[in-house]
Design a protein around this motif. Structure first.
Motif, PDB file in Angstrom:
ATOM      1  N   PRO A   1      34.217  49.612  39.084  1.00  0.00           N
ATOM      2  CA  PRO A   1      35.555  49.051  39.291  1.00  0.00           C
ATOM      3  C   PRO A   1      36.517  50.114  39.816  1.00  0.00           C
ATOM      4  O   PRO A   1      36.463  51.265  39.394  1.00  0.00           O
ATOM      5  CB  PRO A   1      35.963  48.586  37.898  1.00  0.00           C
ATOM      6  CG  PRO A   1      35.170  49.418  36.964  1.00  0.00           C
ATOM      7  CD  PRO A   1      33.871  49.692  37.666  1.00  0.00           C
ATOM      8  N   SER A   2      37.375  49.713  40.734  1.00  0.00           N
ATOM      9  CA  SER A   2      38.352  50.674  41.243  1.00  0.00           C
ATOM     10  C   SER A   2      39.747  50.188  40.923  1.00  0.00           C
ATOM     11  O   SER A   2      39.940  49.087  40.412  1.00  0.00           O
ATOM     12  CB  SER A   2      38.164  50.873  42.746  1.00  0.00           C
ATOM     13  OG  SER A   2      38.356  49.654  43.406  1.00  0.00           O
ATOM     14  N   GLY A   3      40.716  51.008  41.196  1.00  0.00           N
ATOM     15  CA  GLY A   3      42.115  50.638  41.014  1.00  0.00           C
ATOM     16  C   GLY A   3      42.870  51.517  40.034  1.00  0.00           C
ATOM     17  O   GLY A   3      44.088  51.492  39.991  1.00  0.00           O
ATOM     18  N   VAL A   4      42.143  52.314  39.268  1.00  0.00           N
ATOM     19  CA  VAL A   4      42.816  53.071  38.210  1.00  0.00           C
ATOM     20  C   VAL A   4      43.749  54.137  38.794  1.00  0.00           C
ATOM     21  O   VAL A   4      44.781  54.466  38.199  1.00  0.00           O
ATOM     22  CB  VAL A   4      41.785  53.678  37.231  1.00  0.00           C
ATOM     23  CG1 VAL A   4      41.057  54.859  37.836  1.00  0.00           C
ATOM     24  CG2 VAL A   4      42.440  54.030  35.919  1.00  0.00           C
ATOM     25  N   SER A   5      43.428  54.637  39.982  1.00  0.00           N
ATOM     26  CA  SER A   5      44.313  55.659  40.567  1.00  0.00           C
ATOM     27  C   SER A   5      45.670  55.071  40.909  1.00  0.00           C
ATOM     28  O   SER A   5      46.691  55.757  40.840  1.00  0.00           O
ATOM     29  CB  SER A   5      43.670  56.266  41.814  1.00  0.00           C
ATOM     30  OG  SER A   5      43.413  55.251  42.763  1.00  0.00           O
TER      31      SER A   5
END
Lengths: 280, 484
Positions: free
Chosen positions: B175-179
């Motif tokens: 999963p991406s998006g944490v940055s």
């Protein structure tokens, strides 16, 4: 019976390979019917091989090139003691009991790898009717023997028409191929009939005039309730016996490829292998 | 309304508005913020949004969009400075709920790759599992270090018109998006500092430390001071910014496949001082590409021999390969059963009702009620391949029906959930309008440690009435405040 087997693979590259890693799955396994007494593997790069066991428990030999090269050859010499196990006990279970096991949910879960279709063995529904299916009152062993004949007769053994990427649906029209194709098609049909089937690679006794004996051979094993895994060789229309020296099994060819490599190069390459099997 | 900013804010009473009641009364957690905003004009808000935009461009915070025609258009992620606020009590439920799901998902993965008890007990259908595209036989009869599979998981939540949270999907692969969560917060602190400082907002900046600690906790047995790296597919990947951001903030090396090699089932990184052994790899490369000897032989993104080193326990991959079997959208429908089976608990957060097209009666319902449903392919993410029945043409619906009938296992359908809305400043109209939002919560699971990032990523659909919040579908984001 004792066999002396030598396997020799040779890869030649027209341009230098800067980085290469190879895996060989060519060493016969130890099982109830065969015992490897001595073995030796040499490679022309003089790299120290690394061995590990793959997910099916077969020994893989990995060679990692530490410097650029344009040629790699690998030689395996192995002695194998082979005995024969009768398959008459395959008929000990009556037909109903066999069917009950093949239909058992837990059995299907435990054998799922050998019941699932794979890209190599996925036969489209329109082709199913071309092959016999297991009848409710038929013993699976009898069915498989019959299927072995059907597959054998379906093909005309023809090298260089198919390649290692050929899928079973392509074979239906071609009706030509080599051992790998025979094995994949019979695996596909067995699995359609809920009989676990696995792809096998190995060596053949060269003194018998069998098809495919000059190179590594492929056949299959099917699970017959009561008897366990039984080998069928549709290419030669035979059941496996002391003339078959097994190396590995898997879901399909991809799990049993004798050589795999990841290399950095461009340009042409030539890959070939020779097999010599002496029965003593 | 006391503040002029919201004087012309229109409320649709059928949808849950996060900041206002149906009678346009400010919700309690937003009162302080509205009080602050009294002193702002639309021009101020416009300016602040523009500062935010520049700040993102200057930081290089961009992402790529994939579609049929174009490959890799670089965009900034649209940002709205009006934050979403979640009261502490509400957050605690979310946190408990996503942890519960992730514990169950890990036990499920361990089981399906080993004993397969859930199949044998007939709680989960055998055929469904083995037909999952991401079920990976190379994970069979093997348990990763620390018994953890989904070290990083993104749980997508929505709030329905009934005011309750529902899980829309679990993202158990990479999963991406944490940055964006951290960059959004940085930007907010910079341009809205005095407003921010008057709220007690839970920090998000410990995430990189937590992620590193998670990595270290699952190091191979006997490694005291593990070398951790982040493996990226490279600069052309849509989430490359995030890979670089996380590696930088964890103080670990950002590597590509060509920087690593395997020798005798140990993984090494090439350095100017010679090979250095690597113990834990946070890999943002998909399963299919991580080892050309095992998976796609044409992959240049992976490392030859990685899987055998992994299965030997000499290196830890996070997430584990094969975790996609748990975020298959058809598997999702069984999550409540999975939670009950492994944990003996009722799910804390609800699942959205889901119809599986492979079942005859459910297929019939889906085909007859397609206008009222969202149809999703089970194996895609990022909003690709989705049909929203109410927003589609007859032709699109007919095409979808044909696709479903052609491959029933591939599709699920859900009622069109009314995602909650949030006041969002709209450039074109120069005012605040309701826009649909969701929430991606990030959970880390390590050896005897768990962590949920307090806040997560609030994604905003930027056109009116649009329910697609994915960045790849043109969505934006908001800072998410969990009050302390």
């Amino acid at each position: 019976m004792e066999y002396k087997i030598s396997y020799h693979s040779h890869n030649q590259y027209f341009n230098t390979v800067k980085d290469g890693i190879f895996e060989f799955l060519v060493l016969p396994e130890n099982n109830e019917d065969q015992l490897v007494s001595t073995w030796k593997i040499k490679n022309s790069l003089l790299e120290e091989p690394f061995y590990y066991f793959n997910i099916f428990g077969f020994r893989v030999c990995r060679i990692k090139a530490s410097k650029p090269f344009s040629e790699l050859s690998l030689e395996m010499k192995v002695k194998v003691q082979k005995n024969t196990r009768g398959i008459t006990n395959g008929l000990l279970w009556d037909t109903q009991k066999c069917h009950d096991l093949l239909q058992d949910d837990i059995f299907k879960i435990d054998q799922h790898l050998f019941l699932q279709t794979t890209p190599f063995t996925s036969l489209s529904e329109t082709n199913h009717h071309l092959f016999p299916s297991l009848q409710a009152d038929q013993h699976p062993y009898k069915y498989l023997s019959h299927l072995n004949t059907t597959i054998h007769q379906f093909f005309t053994y023809t090298p260089n028409i198919t390649d290692v990427h050929t899928k079973v649906n392509d074979l239906i029209e071609l009706k030509k191929g080599v051992c790998q194709d025979y094995a994949h098609l019979m695996i596909a049909i067995a699995r359609l009939n809920q009989i676990p089937a696995r792809y096998v690679s190995g060596f053949l006794n060269q003194g018998k005039g069998y098809l495919g004996a000059a190179k590594m051979h492929a056949w299959l094993e099917c699970y017959v309730p009561g008897a366990g895994w039984i080998g069928f060789d549709p290419t030669n229309h035979l059941k496996t016996d002391e003339n078959y020296i097994k190396v590995a099994h898997g879901c399909d060819y991809k799990d049993c490829a004798p050589i795999k490599g990841v290399i950095k190069t461009n340009g042409k390459q030539i890959t070939d292998h020779e097999v010599v099997v002496h029965a003593q | 309304m006391s503040t002029s900013l919201f004087g012309n804010y229109e409320i649709d009473p059928k949808i849950f508005d996060e900041a206002f009641s149906p009678h346009k009364k400010q919700r309690i957690q937003y009162e302080k913020l509205f009080e602050e905003l009294k002193n702002y004009s639309f021009t101020d808000i416009n300016d602040l949004n523009e500062y935010a935009r520049r700040s993102f461009i200057n930081q290089g915070i961009t992402f790529n969009v994939y579609s049929d025609q174009d490959t890799g258009i670089e965009r900034i992620f649209p940002f709205d400075i009006f934050p979403r606020i979640i009261p502490q009590q509400e957050w605690q439920q979310i946190e408990k709920g996503v942890l519960q799901r992730n514990m169950a998902i890990n036990l499920f993965l361990k089981d399906i790759y080993n004993e397969k008890k859930i199949l044998k007990d007939k709680v989960f259908p055998t055929d469904l599992l083995f037909s999952c595209e991401f079920y990976n036989k190379h994970m069979l009869n093997f348990i990763p270090n620390g018994e953890i599979y989904t070290h990083v998981c993104g749980t997508d939540l929505i709030k329905h018109s009934d005011g309750e949270y529902y899980v829309l999907e679990d993202n158990a692969r990479c999963p991406s998006g944490v940055s964006y969560v951290m960059s959004n917060r940085d930007t907010m602190k910079k341009i809205f500092s005095h407003v921010f400082s008057r709220h007690q907002v839970q920090s998000v900046h410990e995430y990189p430390d937590q992620l590193l600690a998670t990595m270290q906790s699952v190091a191979p047995v006997g490694v005291d001071d593990p070398v951790c790296v982040l493996l990226t597919p490279g600069v052309y990947n849509s989430a490359y910014y995030e890979h670089a951001f996380l590696a930088l903030n964890m103080g670990i090396q950002l590597v590509e496949g060509r920087d690593l090699f395997v020798d005798k089932n140990f993984v090494y990184m090439k350095t100017i001082y010679g090979p250095k052994r690597v113990d834990v790899i946070y890999r943002r490369v998909d399963d299919d590409f991580i080892d050309p000897l095992v998976f796609r032989p044409d992959s240049r993104l992976g490392v030859a021999g990685l899987m055998s080193a992994y299965r030997d326990g000499n290196v830890t991959l996070m997430n584990a390969p094969g975790t996609g079997a748990a975020d298959d959208k058809a598997v999702y429908t069984y999550l409540p059963d999975i939670i009950k089976y492994y944990l003996g608990e009722e799910p804390i957060i609800k699942n959205v009702q889901t119809f599986r097209c492979e079942k005859d009666d459910e297929l019939k319902y889906v085909l007859e009620n397609i206008e009222k449903l969202v149809i999703k392919p089970v194996d895609q993410s990022g909003g690709y391949g989705i049909l929203i029945g109410s927003n589609s043409t007859k032709l699109e619906r007919e095409n979808m029906k044909a696709s479903i009938k052609n491959d029933r296992r591939k599709y699920i359908a859900q009622p069109i959930m009314s995602l909650s809305v949030h006041p969002t400043y709209i450039d074109e109209t120069s005012k605040y309008e309701q826009r649909h939002i969701d929430l991606r919560a990030f959970t880390l699971m390590g050896n005897d440690r768990q962590y949920v990032l307090k806040g997560g990523l609030t994604r905003v659909a930027l056109s009116r009435g649009n329910l697609m919040v994915n960045s790849s579908q043109g969505g934006g984001s908001k800072d998410t405040w969990v009050l302390g």
